[in-house]
Design an enzyme around this catalytic site. Structure first.
Site, mmCIF file in Angstrom:
data_model
loop_
_atom_site.group_PDB
_atom_site.id
_atom_site.type_symbol
_atom_site.label_atom_id
_atom_site.label_comp_id
_atom_site.label_asym_id
_atom_site.label_seq_id
_atom_site.Cartn_x
_atom_site.Cartn_y
_atom_site.Cartn_z
ATOM 1 N N GLU A 407 45.304 37.515 43.825
ATOM 2 C CA GLU A 407 44.525 38.006 42.681
ATOM 3 C C GLU A 407 45.290 39.076 41.940
ATOM 4 O O GLU A 407 45.304 39.137 40.707
ATOM 5 C CB GLU A 407 43.176 38.555 43.158
ATOM 6 C CG GLU A 407 42.191 38.902 42.042
ATOM 7 C CD GLU A 407 42.289 40.332 41.516
ATOM 8 O OE1 GLU A 407 41.584 40.661 40.547
ATOM 9 O OE2 GLU A 407 43.094 41.129 42.062
ATOM 10 N N ASP A 435 34.833 41.995 44.067
ATOM 11 C CA ASP A 435 36.242 42.386 44.217
ATOM 12 C C ASP A 435 36.223 43.666 45.037
ATOM 13 O O ASP A 435 36.224 43.617 46.267
ATOM 14 C CB ASP A 435 36.851 42.558 42.823
ATOM 15 C CG ASP A 435 38.336 42.859 42.844
ATOM 16 O OD1 ASP A 435 38.777 43.598 43.737
ATOM 17 O OD2 ASP A 435 39.073 42.369 41.955
#
Ligand SMILES: [Zn+2]
Length: 724
Positions: A407, A435
């Site tokens: 990511e 996240d």
């Protein structure tokens, strides 16, 4: 207010084993006939949810986080693979059908990075950047990667330095007014206010030779509060790593836009990195404020505009020179293997409708907050689902937990997986992202408008460690006095949070821009998405100090917010997977779009004068969409026995908001309501085709984009109307 209190008392009962009442729909009636929006008969779901909520465990979350963050685990390293194996084991323990999926993506590790002051004579940099404070147990591991920016090219450049504040387009316009030319110069900018890749993009457009990005103590250092290890804020030597890839062009592997980077994909089907619109053309590297200090201190030229002044103890000038820098960057670019971990439970009735819940696992260094506070919470959510499976429960839809890799380099693991499963995901019900799970105690959420009420409902039955429900704590923090106490630059410390837009006079749920793994789901495929976290003072973002010691002291010492986030994230997933009727709210969506159009109409008048652009058709289409939303909401509240066609219409409406040809110059981004801004990066640009044409002052393009938007809104409205 009475209702909210009742909801909390009920949720408190979850932990005593008696049968609770789930009051989640604001129109819910009495405790004896529980309702959950989207369910014909809420009692079975209520029992499932209360069983689920009792499972996520703070001690186990602590254990997951301790293990996941023992060593640095940057994407593509063997330590990263070890975390994939750990997550896969936990998924299997929970009874999920689990696989590790590999992709091969183009990315860099730093080989040699140096920044030296070559003028004025006799001034020295403080030395090669090494992050250090007294008494941090994690900082000396040899596997800590030297500070660098992902996706920067290699390069050797020398030049006079110009200071450009945050490097926004407006900052560069101010330099124009001061008659400062950045061509051939090294531009020094500070982190904050926009995505770092945008700073580089704008500097490159203006002919800069290189870019240095530093962290100013005003933004996330001692100006905000005590610095680590005494407080949560950034110490002098801490550096923010991060990708500067142009993810607003397209995210994922820079060599495979729109195509999955399977290990077997032949080179002939990849574009060359040199040709990729995602790759910056000028070298970029980050510095701490300790190292940027002597550079800034030796800039001449005019005083910087007052609002450009940071918190170092001298007046900031803009240059150019006499400070002159030499940057030497040698990046090691290669195709690296990434490991996504995918765990699934097959749906008992609708196996082809997926609900996906994901978090990334790779970190720049240890990643205690970003991202593994989210991983630990996700694993406890999976634990809760595992306990449900043991009781014989199966979700109606297929439920997938995903641990994304890569990511940080550019949303790689999620983007490649989404591109691989484009056809299956055309039926997906939702994507839930987390996240940063926890950096403090303040709940925060972003979502497409159709899921904003769903999120409020979910938080109404999750208890807050502060007492009451998460929803109540969220509401309290959203009071005007609480909002004004929050510094505008809090977003910097948190790295990725977006400003929240007010909903129906309710708690603010933000809009989704980019900067995390929901991007491909929402903006490429039109899967309704959300992002949740619990935030707080956090100045060690992307540095070596985002580690378990920081987290234990400042993040969530008792891991109770970890438990809270596991419950919120898991409940989103379980409820969506079980719903008879998809709990989307297209009335709220329609209202928000009308507000976006209103604002754009005013901007258009300011730019071009009255009646130059005709908003008539698009306003009518937005009104049609909102009316269709109101009508279908009535049917959702009173669901038919067979809801297949109703659900199909509901799912189709978000997909109808995709423009097949994509946005101008960036076809990968297809959503006509939300995109990351080309000049804002993380922050959402709403109705991007129209607003970006207005930014450019291009009335012809604005006209085309208004027509495209009107067509998409009509299509979405007809999709909803199609269900009778
Ligand atoms: Zn992250």
């Amino acid at each position: 207010m009475k209702f909210l209190l009742a909801a909390f008392l009920c949720s408190a009962l979850f932990f005593t084993g008696s049968s609770p009442t789930v009051g989640s729909d604001a129109s819910a009636s009495s405790a004896s006939t529980p309702t959950i929006f989207g369910f014909r008969d809420a009692s079975a779901e209520q029992a499932t949810e209360s069983r689920f909520l009792a499972v996520p465990d703070s001690k186990l979350a602590e254990e997951h986080l301790r293990i996941l963050t023992k060593v640095p685990h940057m994407a593509g390293t063997i330590e990263d693979k070890a975390t994939a194996d750990y997550v896969a084991q936990k998924f299997r323990d929970a009874g999920l059908d689990t696989e590790i999926v590999e992709y091969k993506v183009w990315m860099n590790y730093p080989e040699e990075i140096s920044v030296d002051l070559i003028a004025p004579a006799g001034v020295e940099m403080h030395g090669p950047t090494r992050e250090h404070v007294d008494h941090d147990p994690f900082q000396d591991d040899p596997r800590v990667v030297m500070p660098f920016n992902g996706m920067s090219p290699s390069g050797d450049v020398e030049g006079d330095v110009v200071y450009a504040n945050y490097g926004t387009p407006e900052d560069f316009e101010k330099l124009d007014k001061l008659k400062i030319d950045v061509r051939g110069k090294i531009v020094l900018v500070r982190y904050g206010q926009n995505f770092r890749g945008v700073k580089v993009f704008v500097a490159q457009e203006r002919g800069a030779a290189g870019v240095i990005i530093y962290s100013d103590p005003a933004d996330d250092g001692w100006r905000r509060g005590d610095k680590y290890p005494d407080g949560p804020w950034r110490p002098d030597t801490a550096v923010q790593r991060g990708s500067v890839g142009y993810m607003f062009e397209f995210p994922g592997d820079p060599t495979t836009p729109g195509v999955a980077s399977a290990p077997s994909l032949p080179a002939s089907q990849r574009i060359s990195p040199q040709q990729s619109a995602q790759m910056p053309r000028i070298p970029v590297t980050p510095l701490s404020y300790h190292d940027a200090w002597p550079v800034l201190q030796h800039l001449g030229g005019p005083d910087s505009p007052r609002e450009w002044q940071g918190a170092l103890p001298f007046t900031y000038h803009v240059g150019p020179g006499p400070a002159k820098l030499k940057m030497h960057l040698k990046q090691d670019y290669e195709f690296h293997t990434l490991w996504d971990v995918i765990g699934r439970v097959r749906g008992r009735e609708l196996p082809d409708e997926w609900v996906v819940a994901g978090n990334h696992r790779d970190a720049w260094v240890y990643g205690a907050v970003d991202p593994n506070s989210g991983t630990a919470a996700m694993l406890e959510a999976a634990h809760g689902v595992g306990d449900l499976l043991k009781t014989g429960w199966k979700p109606k839809r297929t439920l997938i937990f995903a641990s994304w890799d890569g990511e940080e380099e550019g949303l790689m693991g999620s983007t490649e997986w989404v591109e691989q499963h484009e056809s299956e995901l055309s039926n997906a019900a939702a994507y839930f992202n987390m996240d940063v799970g926890v950096s403090g105690s303040k709940f925060s959420a972003s979502a497409v408008p159709s899921l904003k009420q769903f999120l409020r409902d979910v938080t109404k039955i999750v208890p807050s460690p502060k007492g009451g429900t998460v929803y109540e704590a969220w509401q309290k923090a959203a009071q005007p006095d609480a909002v004004s106490a929050q510094s505008p630059s809090e977003a910097i410390g948190e790295g990725r949070r977006l400003p929240a837009a007010p909903g129906k006079g309710d708690v603010p749920v933000g809009d989704l821009g980019s900067g995390s793994d929901y991007t491909a789901f929402l903006q490429h495929l039109g899967v309704p998405s959300s992002d949740v976290s619990s935030t707080g003072p956090y100045g060690v973002y992307h540095s070596v100090f985002d580690n378990f010691a920081w987290f234990k002291k400042f993040g969530d010492p008792e891991f109770v917010y970890e438990q809270q986030m596991a419950r919120v994230f898991g409940l989103e997933s379980v409820r969506m997977a079980d719903a008879d009727v998809l709990p989307y709210d297209y009335e709220e969506y329609g209202k928000e779009i009308a507000a976006y159009l209103d604002a754009a109409g005013k901007r258009a008048e300011d730019k071009f004068g009255k009646h130059v652009l005709d908003f008539g058709a698009v306003n009518a289409a937005a009104h049609h969409f909102e009316t269709a939303g109101v009508k279908i909401l009535a049917k959702q509240r009173n669901p038919p026995q067979d809801a297949a066609r109703l659900n199909q219409a509901l799912r189709g409406a978000e997909r109808a908001l995709l423009a097949p040809e994509g946005l101008p110059h960036r076809p990968w981004f297809r959503h006509v309501i939300y995109a990351p801004g080309e000049y804002t990066g993380y922050a959402a640009v709403v109705i991007p085709g129209v607003n970006e044409a207005l930014d450019k002052g291009d009335s012809e393009r604005a006209r085309q984009q208004l027509a495209a938007l009107a067509a998409a809104l009509e299509h979405a409205a007809k999709t909803l109307d199609g269900y009778r």
